[in-house]
Motif scaffolding. Structure first.
Motif, mmCIF file in Angstrom:
data_model
loop_
_atom_site.group_PDB
_atom_site.id
_atom_site.type_symbol
_atom_site.label_atom_id
_atom_site.label_comp_id
_atom_site.label_asym_id
_atom_site.label_seq_id
_atom_site.Cartn_x
_atom_site.Cartn_y
_atom_site.Cartn_z
ATOM 1 N N SER A 72 0.844 -1.195 0.000
ATOM 2 C CA SER A 72 0.000 0.000 0.000
ATOM 3 C C SER A 72 0.876 1.240 0.000
ATOM 4 C CB SER A 72 -0.917 0.015 1.219
ATOM 5 O OG SER A 72 -0.145 0.137 2.412
ATOM 6 N N PHE A 73 0.299 2.349 -0.392
ATOM 7 C CA PHE A 73 1.045 3.610 -0.375
ATOM 8 C C PHE A 73 0.075 4.781 -0.386
ATOM 9 C CE2 PHE A 73 0.452 2.252 -4.721
ATOM 10 C CZ PHE A 73 0.096 3.397 -5.419
ATOM 11 N N PHE A 74 0.594 5.932 0.033
ATOM 12 C CA PHE A 74 -0.177 7.178 0.008
ATOM 13 C C PHE A 74 0.198 7.938 -1.254
ATOM 14 C CE2 PHE A 74 -0.287 5.993 4.416
ATOM 15 C CZ PHE A 74 -1.524 6.434 4.864
ATOM 16 N N GLN A 75 -0.775 8.228 -2.063
ATOM 17 C CA GLN A 75 -0.525 8.981 -3.295
ATOM 18 C C GLN A 75 -0.935 10.430 -3.075
ATOM 19 O OE1 GLN A 75 -1.336 7.093 -6.898
ATOM 20 N NE2 GLN A 75 -0.517 8.800 -8.042
ATOM 21 N N LYS A 76 0.056 11.307 -3.028
ATOM 22 C CA LYS A 76 -0.225 12.723 -2.820
ATOM 23 C C LYS A 76 -0.364 13.456 -4.142
ATOM 24 C CE LYS A 76 1.755 12.985 1.786
ATOM 25 N NZ LYS A 76 2.582 13.734 2.743
ATOM 26 N N ARG A 77 0.525 13.168 -5.061
ATOM 27 C CA ARG A 77 0.460 13.865 -6.357
ATOM 28 C C ARG A 77 -0.606 13.245 -7.249
ATOM 29 N NH1 ARG A 77 5.224 14.819 -4.276
ATOM 30 N NH2 ARG A 77 6.230 16.798 -4.766
ATOM 31 N N ALA A 78 -1.330 14.078 -7.942
ATOM 32 C CA ALA A 78 -2.362 13.584 -8.849
ATOM 33 C C ALA A 78 -1.727 12.670 -9.895
ATOM 34 C CB ALA A 78 -3.068 14.756 -9.525
#
Length: 343
Positions: A72-78
């Motif tokens: 899993s990961f956090f996607q900050k950039r669109a």
């Protein structure tokens, strides 16, 4: 196992848009057997509710492309493949770096994110027209080991009384875990630093009223068996899971908006992607009126000023990844500081 074993791609329609869903039969929550299609249908069912929580807000996506148990990961950039009809906002991180984040303005944007394995949506407390001035004060009541949801509920009732004394109204919701969140819509007049200061003042007042049961101590070694008011959730680039967001736990729980008279009897485990659509159908979005209100932080900031002037209670530590902030105390845990002093 090839993609074909997860079923042929399908198309879902919502709000006049068509969103393609690949591998709809891929299992995302093995314990319950919930699939990618179940997740997508859940977000359609509560669409207007989660859109109310996300609308025009820069939003970080917590993604599980292979389902729970996978990476899993956090996607900050669109993402580069994001449709042109989903707007973005330019945000600045504490480091001074920046990014363009997606800002949902329609339910189809939520569905599009679900297609890429987004379980949880983490919206900033700002809108895209002013990304430096929060329009929500978010208070996070986090049970520490030895405490539970019922302890958070007791703290929430006292917190509600404090807010009302300062001319504020809070909207409670489950975290999707053992905690409670209380959100207060505010006028976008104050900086992140000022909003965080108001949260600290609120937490300190709650700590005074519930000694031994509530703490605002940043260091875990000092918290004990108490409810921690996580004031740093109001710092820039710290976000809280939105209302209706699915949480990455085996039973697929969701962050459930509540009315105050429901809080005592609420059982967080009762709200999941199977039960929430039924509740939503029956009662709608119980936080639907939040956007009709905007409150002032002046009274809480006056409380912060008095804490500092009369009691010498200034700022508290920021999270470790933040640059050193003006007025911040030493960012070192007390036991380590004592050991350093002893050497």
């Amino acid at each position: 196992m090839g993609a074909s074993s997860h079923g042929a791609a399908i198309e879902l329609e919502v709000g006049g848009r068509t969103v393609r869903l690949s591998s709809p039969e891929k299992v995302y929550f093995p314990e319950r057997g919930f699939t990618k299609l179940d997740l997508a249908r859940y977000y359609i069912a509560v669409g207007e509710g989660i859109l109310r929580a996300l609308r025009d807000r820069p939003t970080t996506l917590e993604r599980y492309p292979e389902g729970l148990g996978g990476e899993s990961f956090f996607q900050k950039r669109a993402p580069k493949n994001m449709p042109k009809w989903i707007p973005t906002a330019h945000i600045t991180f504490p480091s001074g770096r920046f990014a363009d984040e997606m800002c949902p303005t329609e339910v189809a944007a939520v569905l599009w994110a679900a297609q890429f394995g987004t379980f949880t949506f983490h919206p900033w407390p700002v809108r895209r027209d002013d990304t430096d001035r929060p329009d929500e004060l978010r208070l996070d009541l986090d049970p520490q080991p030895g405490t539970d949801f019922k302890d958070a509920v007791r703290a929430a009732h006292e917190l509600r009384a404090i807010l009302e004394e300062h001319g504020l109204r809070g909207w409670p919701k489950t975290s999707g875990g053992r905690g409670l969140h209380v959100f207060v819509p505010i006028e976008p007049r104050w900086t992140f630093t000022q909003v965080r200061r108001a949260a600290i003042a609120c937490g300190r007042e709650l700590e005074r009223r519930m000694p031994g049961r509530v703490t605002i101590a940043w260091w875990k070694e000092e918290r004990g068996e108490r409810i921690f008011v996580d004031y740093n959730q109001t710092a820039r680039d710290r976000t809280i899971a939105s209302a209706y967001s699915v949480r990455p736990r085996p039973h697929a729980p969701v962050s459930a908006p509540l009315l105050w008279d429901e809080v005592d009897d609420a059982v967080p485990e009762d709200f999941d992607i199977a039960t929430m659509p039924v509740r939503y159908r029956d009662v709608g979005d119980v936080h639907a009126d939040m956007d009709a209100h905007r409150f002032s932080l002046d009274s809480l900031l006056e409380l912060a000023r008095r804490d500092e002037h009369d009691h010498g209670l200034g700022d508290l530590p920021y999270p470790p990844e933040y640059p050193k902030m003006p007025g911040e105390p030493k960012r070192v845990q007390p036991s380590r500081a004592r050991n350093d002093d002893d050497t």
